[in-house]
Design a protein around this motif. Structure first.
Motif, PDB file in Angstrom:
ATOM      1  N   ASN A   1       0.804  -1.229   0.000  1.00 16.93           N
ATOM      2  CA  ASN A   1       0.000   0.000   0.000  1.00 16.93           C
ATOM      3  C   ASN A   1       0.839   1.282   0.000  1.00 16.93           C
ATOM      4  O   ASN A   1       0.423   2.301  -0.538  1.00 16.93           O
ATOM      5  N   TYR A   2       2.021   1.234   0.622  1.00 18.70           N
ATOM      6  CA  TYR A   2       2.937   2.393   0.627  1.00 18.70           C
ATOM      7  C   TYR A   2       4.337   1.887   0.282  1.00 18.70           C
ATOM      8  O   TYR A   2       5.241   1.933   1.131  1.00 18.70           O
TER       9      TYR A   2
ATOM     10  N   GLN B   1       7.387   4.430   0.714  1.00 20.30           N
ATOM     11  CA  GLN B   1       7.394   4.991   2.068  1.00 20.30           C
ATOM     12  C   GLN B   1       7.730   3.926   3.122  1.00 20.30           C
ATOM     13  O   GLN B   1       8.526   4.177   4.040  1.00 20.30           O
TER      14      GLN B   1
ATOM     15  N   TRP C   1      10.751   4.109   5.743  1.00 21.89           N
ATOM     16  CA  TRP C   1      10.519   4.049   7.192  1.00 21.89           C
ATOM     17  C   TRP C   1      11.411   2.990   7.843  1.00 21.89           C
ATOM     18  O   TRP C   1      11.736   3.087   9.021  1.00 21.89           O
TER      19      TRP C   1
ATOM     20  N   LEU D   1      -8.068   7.452   2.082  1.00 22.07           N
ATOM     21  CA  LEU D   1      -6.733   7.595   1.482  1.00 22.07           C
ATOM     22  C   LEU D   1      -6.359   6.265   0.843  1.00 22.07           C
ATOM     23  O   LEU D   1      -6.711   5.188   1.352  1.00 22.07           O
TER      24      LEU D   1
ATOM     25  N   VAL E   1      -5.255   1.301   3.925  1.00 23.56           N
ATOM     26  CA  VAL E   1      -4.353   1.920   4.900  1.00 23.56           C
ATOM     27  C   VAL E   1      -4.523   1.190   6.233  1.00 23.56           C
ATOM     28  O   VAL E   1      -5.641   1.046   6.743  1.00 23.56           O
ATOM     29  N   CYS E   2      -3.371   0.753   6.778  1.00 25.24           N
ATOM     30  CA  CYS E   2      -3.389  -0.077   7.995  1.00 25.24           C
ATOM     31  C   CYS E   2      -4.083   0.611   9.167  1.00 25.24           C
ATOM     32  O   CYS E   2      -4.810  -0.016   9.924  1.00 25.24           O
ATOM     33  N   CYS E   3      -3.832   1.923   9.327  1.00 28.51           N
ATOM     34  CA  CYS E   3      -4.305   2.612  10.530  1.00 28.51           C
ATOM     35  C   CYS E   3      -5.665   3.291  10.322  1.00 28.51           C
ATOM     36  O   CYS E   3      -6.086   4.109  11.144  1.00 28.51           O
TER      37      CYS E   3
ATOM     38  N   ASN F   1      -4.826  10.337  10.443  1.00 25.82           N
ATOM     39  CA  ASN F   1      -3.971   9.836   9.352  1.00 25.82           C
ATOM     40  C   ASN F   1      -2.940  10.820   8.827  1.00 25.82           C
ATOM     41  O   ASN F   1      -2.509  10.698   7.678  1.00 25.82           O
TER      42      ASN F   1
ATOM     43  N   SER G   1       0.968  11.955   9.182  1.00 27.80           N
ATOM     44  CA  SER G   1       2.101  11.174   9.697  1.00 27.80           C
ATOM     45  C   SER G   1       3.389  11.974   9.730  1.00 27.80           C
ATOM     46  O   SER G   1       4.258  11.796   8.878  1.00 27.80           O
TER      47      SER G   1
ATOM     48  N   PHE H   1       5.343   5.430  15.396  1.00 28.99           N
ATOM     49  CA  PHE H   1       4.146   4.818  14.822  1.00 28.99           C
ATOM     50  C   PHE H   1       4.226   3.310  15.019  1.00 28.99           C
ATOM     51  O   PHE H   1       5.243   2.689  14.691  1.00 28.99           O
TER      52      PHE H   1
HETATM   53  C1  LIG Z   1       0.862   7.451   5.987  1.00 31.34           C
HETATM   54  N1  LIG Z   1      -0.278   6.845   6.661  1.00 31.34           N
HETATM   55  C2  LIG Z   1      -1.509   7.317   6.040  1.00 31.34           C
HETATM   56  C3  LIG Z   1      -0.297   7.240   8.065  1.00 31.34           C
HETATM   57  C4  LIG Z   1      -0.250   5.383   6.504  1.00 31.34           C
HETATM   58  C5  LIG Z   1       0.903   4.685   7.162  1.00 31.34           C
HETATM   59  C6  LIG Z   1       1.105   3.274   6.677  1.00 31.34           C
HETATM   60  C7  LIG Z   1      -0.085   2.371   6.851  1.00 31.34           C
HETATM   61  O1  LIG Z   1      -0.586   1.677   5.992  1.00 31.34           O
END
Ligand SMILES: C[N+](C)(C)CCCC=O
Ligand SMILES: NC(=O)c1ccc[n+]([C@@H]2O[C@H](COP(=O)([O-])OP(=O)(O)OC[C@H]3O[C@@H](n4cnc5c(N)ncnc54)[C@H](O)[C@@H]3O)[C@@H](O)[C@H]2O)c1
Length: 579
Positions: free
Chosen positions: A242-243, A246, A250, A367, A372-374, A534, A536, A542
């Protein structure tokens, strides 16, 4: 004059609200002194965090970047030219997707080819060759060799290289975001935000690299002890789809800042952009082999986790896979970070600022097509405002522009693939069977553009008449589906919010500050939001509670998960032996 690409003649404009003015009259988070005659036109809100884009166009109209940092005009490199001319349905990738010892390579073994799709069109954009045990070993050995050099460098030396990598990502933002959109299906608007968060993450850990330190402890008779924070060695990073870029940043940023090397395996659905990250690290000056990419699914992941020279596993993905990862880590007694799924509560009290709460609910659910996990997918609304809130949420959801993710005005692109789209549709069908009411959306969406006909689109969905025992309220759907649940009292909603196996995130909207802090203190979740959702900022840790995992990404906290503590005890006198 160089400008970010605009498609279909649309000017690139961020139509969101403006940030409140800061002292000094500047309406964004620009560095002090940046203004006056050269003050840029502010096109969006300032501040830190996802989507808080302060989109700027300098007086020369050359570039837009978040947080108000002026950037020099970008060179029109071949890859930038490619990004600017990229159109959905046209890109095919032929380069090797493994990265080892500072170069793209074909895998030494494995070699099972899988189709990789462009979600917007359903077209195959490349064939992915999965990595076998030998290729994984070569990648780990390459990382091990680079670790010897990197781990001996000072934090400040590492910092300079990470800052250079951040600069290159900023420079190549448009190309990387375009590739991410083509491979993932999310809108280009969001992909740019993801890339911005990624380079900020590298900058943040570059800043911390020089501060990695232990302590000095005085002991009797002039003796003393000290502690050293040391890197772990070769870390395995395993990412979700999904990301893609990113998630890799991370993990890589704190790992490399602490002096580790990394072998990263992205999801087989989104193998592309992490290879760009590997190239950027090399260009920035990391020792060749410090950051390697292996490709494939579960089998490749298992080779990596079981490898005896892998010292740590950092995993982002689903709970069932997280359980397997933890099992493999246990066998090798390896530390593990697990960033897993969620079913997070968003609590809307009747004393909230309604428009903010509606915005928050949309941000919490839609989003990246809801993947999205959160996400705050259980939206608890105080009964007094249930009707007005629901009406407004439905109205705004129906207005979300779905379609070609590379178009500037698109806000929802395509889901990752056909099986996932079918799965999300299955949850909606089941919700209806269990008595939920579809207030809007939920159907497949077929764009008018013929090239998008086979893409994986659906209309974002709001479900009413939900109860806590429904599957749509209990399970992670990972799609654009919001469930609205009425509540009457604070005590009741906190208990219901916590009644889940997950514990990744939670949010509350209220104007009552005591209530806000009381409620988030009672939520059993690792990442809580008050009056927003959401965003970040990379400065904030996180990660989850309960089945959503443990360990933390982002913030100072992540440094602990990529380093180990050595204690050194120093005797200044003679040894007194008991023998
Ligand atoms: C950037 N967000 C929207 C906080 C998502 C973080 C990663 C989770 O799926
Ligand atoms: N908490 C977070 O930060 C976070 C962020 C993004 C996604 N997620 C979660 O990820 C899930 C969606 O991602 P997904 O579908 O890619 O998850 P997934 O668990 O299917 O796959 C994640 C990764 O693990 C690999 N993998 C699968 N089986 C493996 C095995 N046996 N051994 C080693 N590796 C293996 C996959 O190839 C992929 O790279 C959702 O549950 C979402 O909530 C969590």
């Amino acid at each position: 004059m160089l400008r970010p690409p605009s498609r279909q003649g649309e000017p690139e404009r961020w139509a969101g609200p403006r940030a409140p003015s800061r002292p000094g009259g500047h309406a964004c988070a620009c560095p002090p002194g940046w203004g006056g005659a050269r003050r840029p036109e502010v096109k969006g809100p300032g501040g830190s965090g996802a989507l808080r884009l302060c989109r700027l166009v300098s007086p020369h109209g050359e570039q837009s970047l978040p947080w108000g940092f002026p950037s020099p005009p970008l060179p029109l490199t071949p890859s930038r030219r490619l990004a600017m001319s990229s159109v959905t349905g046209t890109v095919t990738i032929h380069q090797p997707l493994n990265y080892r010892a500072g170069a793209r390579v074909q895998p030494a073994d494995g070699g099972q080819a899988e189709d990789v799709y462009e979600p917007a069109t359903g077209r195959v954009i490349t064939k992915l060759l999965s990595s076998g045990e030998k290729e994984v070993d070569l990648a780990v050995q390459s990382a091990k060799a680079a670790f010897k050099i990197w781990s001996q460098m000072s934090g400040m030396e590492r910092s300079r290289v990470l800052l250079e990598a951040a600069r290159i990502i900023r420079e190549q933002r448009e190309e990387i975001a375009t590739l991410e959109t083509i491979n993932n299906g999310k809108s280009i608007f969001e992909a740019r935000v993801d890339i911005d968060i990624s380079w900020q993450c590298l900058e943040y850990y570059a800043g911390l690299a020089g501060s990695l330190a232990g302590e000095h402890i005085q002991l009797p008779g002039g003796s003393f002890g000290y502690t050293r924070r040391e890197p772990l060695g070769v870390c395995a990073g395993i990412g979700a789809w999904n990301y893609p870029f990113q998630v890799a940043c991370w993990k890589a940023a704190p790992a490399l800042a602490c002096g580790n090397a990394m072998v990263f395996k992205p999801s087989p659905f989104t193998p592309l952009t992490v290879v760009r990250l590997a190239e950027i690290f090399t260009e920035a000056g990391v020792p060749k082999g410090l950051f390697n990419v292996v490709q494939g699914g579960a089998a490749t992941g298992q080779f990596l986790c079981h490898h005896p020279d892998v010292a740590k596993i950092s995993f982002t993905g689903s709970v069932p896979t997280g359980i397997k990862i933890m099992g493999m880590a246990a066998k090798g007694i390896k530390p593990v970070t697990l960033e897993l799924g969620g079913k997070s509560p968003l609590i809307i009290f009747s004393d909230c600022a309604l428009e903010n709460a509606v915005n928050g609910a949309l941000m919490a659910n839609f989003l990246t097509q809801g993947e999205v996990c959160c996400n705050g997918t259980r939206v608890f609304v105080e009964r007094k405002i249930l009707d007005v809130f629901t009406k407004e949420v439905v109205k705004r959801t129906q207005k979300i522009k779905i379609g070609d993710p590379l178009l500037e005005d698109t806000r929802m692109g395509a889901l990752i693939n056909r099986p996932h789209l079918d799965r999300v549709q299955g949850f909606i069908k089941q919700a209806k069977e269990q008595g939920a009411e579809v207030l809007c959306g939920g159907d497949l969406y077929v764009p008018d553009d013929p090239k998008l006909k086979n893409g994986y689109y659906m209309q974002p969905c709001v479900l009413g008449n939900c109860t806590d025992d429904m599957t749509c309220v209990k399970e992670e759907i990972f799609g654009p589906v919001m469930s609205i649940l009425p509540f009457d009292t604070e005590e009741e909603v906190v208990e219901r919010a916590n009644n889940t196996k997950f514990g990744l995130a939670g949010g509350v909207f209220t104007r009552d500050i005591q209530k806000a802090h009381r409620v988030v203190a009672a939520l059993k979740a690792g990442m809580c939001f008050i009056n927003n959702y959401n965003i970040s900022p990379v400065e904030l840790p996180f990660g989850g509670y309960k089945a959503s995992g443990f360990g933390r990404e982002n913030g100072r906290a992540a440094m602990e998960y990529y380093s180990q503590l050595k204690t050194v005890c120093v005797e200044m006198g003679d040894v007194e032996s008991v023998f």
